[in-house]
Design a protein around this motif. Structure first.
Motif, short mmCIF file in Angstrom:
data_model
loop_
_atom_site.label_atom_id
_atom_site.label_comp_id
_atom_site.label_asym_id
_atom_site.label_seq_id
_atom_site.Cartn_x
_atom_site.Cartn_y
_atom_site.Cartn_z
N HIS A 105 17.33 8.76 73.46
CA HIS A 105 16.13 9.55 73.23
C HIS A 105 16.45 11.03 73.42
CE1 HIS A 105 13.89 5.85 73.22
NE2 HIS A 105 14.44 5.53 74.37
N PRO A 106 17.35 11.59 72.57
CA PRO A 106 17.68 13.00 72.75
C PRO A 106 16.49 13.88 72.43
CG PRO A 106 18.64 12.17 70.72
CD PRO A 106 18.02 11.00 71.43
N PRO A 107 16.40 15.02 73.11
CA PRO A 107 15.29 15.92 72.81
C PRO A 107 15.41 16.45 71.39
CG PRO A 107 16.90 16.96 74.28
CD PRO A 107 17.32 15.53 74.10
N GLN A 108 14.27 16.72 70.78
CA GLN A 108 14.27 17.25 69.42
C GLN A 108 14.95 18.62 69.39
OE1 GLN A 108 13.44 15.42 66.83
NE2 GLN A 108 13.00 13.78 68.27
N THR A 109 14.68 19.40 70.40
CA THR A 109 15.34 20.70 70.54
C THR A 109 15.81 20.80 71.98
OG1 THR A 109 13.27 21.80 71.12
CG2 THR A 109 13.88 21.81 68.79
N ILE A 110 16.91 21.48 72.16
CA ILE A 110 17.45 21.64 73.50
C ILE A 110 16.92 22.95 74.06
CG2 ILE A 110 19.56 21.92 74.84
CD1 ILE A 110 20.91 20.31 72.53
N ASN A 111 16.17 22.86 75.14
CA ASN A 111 15.62 24.04 75.78
C ASN A 111 16.63 24.53 76.83
OD1 ASN A 111 14.22 25.84 77.49
ND2 ASN A 111 12.26 24.89 76.91
N LEU A 112 17.41 25.51 76.45
CA LEU A 112 18.47 26.00 77.34
C LEU A 112 17.90 26.60 78.62
CD1 LEU A 112 20.98 27.53 74.78
CD2 LEU A 112 21.07 25.32 75.92
N ARG A 113 16.73 27.19 78.56
CA ARG A 113 16.11 27.76 79.76
C ARG A 113 15.81 26.67 80.78
NH1 ARG A 113 10.79 28.50 80.09
NH2 ARG A 113 10.11 29.42 82.03
N LYS A 114 15.21 25.57 80.30
CA LYS A 114 14.91 24.45 81.20
C LYS A 114 16.18 23.80 81.71
CE LYS A 114 10.31 23.21 79.56
NZ LYS A 114 9.48 22.15 78.97
N LEU A 115 17.20 23.73 80.87
CA LEU A 115 18.47 23.15 81.28
C LEU A 115 19.11 23.99 82.39
CD1 LEU A 115 20.58 20.97 80.87
CD2 LEU A 115 21.58 22.37 79.07
N LYS A 116 19.06 25.30 82.27
CA LYS A 116 19.61 26.19 83.30
C LYS A 116 18.86 26.02 84.62
CE LYS A 116 21.43 29.71 80.23
NZ LYS A 116 21.34 31.10 79.76
N ILE A 117 17.55 25.88 84.55
CA ILE A 117 16.74 25.66 85.76
C ILE A 117 17.13 24.33 86.40
CG2 ILE A 117 14.40 25.20 86.61
CD1 ILE A 117 13.45 27.25 84.44
N ARG A 118 17.28 23.31 85.58
CA ARG A 118 17.66 21.97 86.07
C ARG A 118 19.02 22.02 86.77
NH1 ARG A 118 18.15 17.03 81.81
NH2 ARG A 118 19.52 15.67 83.01
N LEU A 119 19.97 22.76 86.20
CA LEU A 119 21.30 22.83 86.78
C LEU A 119 21.33 23.63 88.09
CD1 LEU A 119 23.47 23.22 83.57
CD2 LEU A 119 23.33 21.24 85.09
N LYS A 120 20.30 24.44 88.33
CA LYS A 120 20.24 25.18 89.60
C LYS A 120 19.78 24.29 90.74
CE LYS A 120 19.72 29.79 87.73
NZ LYS A 120 18.89 30.99 87.65
N GLU A 121 19.17 23.16 90.41
CA GLU A 121 18.78 22.18 91.43
C GLU A 121 20.00 21.33 91.75
OE1 GLU A 121 15.24 19.89 90.59
OE2 GLU A 121 14.63 21.40 89.14
N GLY A 122 20.11 20.86 92.95
CA GLY A 122 21.21 19.97 93.29
C GLY A 122 22.53 20.70 93.40
N ALA A 123 23.59 20.03 93.00
CA ALA A 123 24.94 20.60 93.12
C ALA A 123 25.74 20.26 91.87
CB ALA A 123 25.64 20.03 94.35
N THR A 124 26.53 21.22 91.44
CA THR A 124 27.41 21.03 90.29
C THR A 124 28.84 21.34 90.70
OG1 THR A 124 25.65 21.69 88.77
CG2 THR A 124 27.88 21.71 87.90
N TYR A 125 29.75 20.45 90.34
CA TYR A 125 31.18 20.67 90.58
C TYR A 125 31.88 20.64 89.23
CZ TYR A 125 29.92 19.79 95.37
OH TYR A 125 29.32 19.86 96.60
N ALA A 126 32.76 21.61 89.03
CA ALA A 126 33.44 21.74 87.75
C ALA A 126 34.93 21.51 87.88
CB ALA A 126 33.20 23.15 87.19
N ALA A 127 35.52 21.00 86.81
CA ALA A 127 36.98 20.88 86.70
C ALA A 127 37.42 21.85 85.62
CB ALA A 127 37.36 19.45 86.32
#
Length: 143
Positions: A12-34
């Motif tokens: 069920h991919p979103p019809q459009t990707i809301n980059l603003r909402k995605l950035k807000i979502r990524l600020k929650e929790g923790a992200t680790y990068a390789a």
């Protein structure tokens, strides 16, 4: 990487990707990068607390770099984060059609808990510690 690797697997991919909402979502929790030796992003894991439980929100590895243990190391890092936060269980949702993803998590000790029809995905879980051996229970996320 989210747009190229994760969205195409979603039923069920979103019809459009809301980059603003995605950035807000990524600020929650923790992200680790390789990153590779040149500093380019080759994979990441994002963890988030929802409903008093710790979830793997996103996990992706660049296709060129898959099969090198990067996803496994990111997952191990996510498990350490969840343990440090006091969770005894880690959860993830895997789309029904993503057999490769489901096998990846099963190889790392996750098991299917339930199928969620509304999202067409499997909820998978991994117990991070057997708290009975420690004589105490985790602060949150009791398995």
């Amino acid at each position: 990487m989210i747009v190229k690797e994760l969205i195409p697997l979603a039923k069920h991919p979103p019809q459009t990707i809301n980059l603003r909402k995605l950035k807000i979502r990524l600020k929650e929790g923790a992200t680790y990068a390789a990153r590779n030796r040149k500093g380019a992003l080759i994979g990441f894991i994002h963890l988030i607390e929802r409903g008093g439980r710790m979830w793997i929100d996103l996990l992706a590895v660049d296709p060129v770099c898959q099969g090198r243990g990067i996803g496994s190391r990111l997952l191990e890092r996510g498990e350490r984060y969840a343990r440090r936060k006091g969770y005894g269980e880690l959860l993830v949702g895997v789309d029904r059609g993503n057999a490769r993803g489901r096998r990846f998590y099963e190889r790392h000790g996750f098991h299917a808990v339930q199928y969620i029809p509304d999202f067409d995905c499997w909820q998978m879980a991994k117990v991070l510690a057997d708290w009975r051996h420690f004589g105490e229970r985790p602060v949150r996320g009791n398995p």
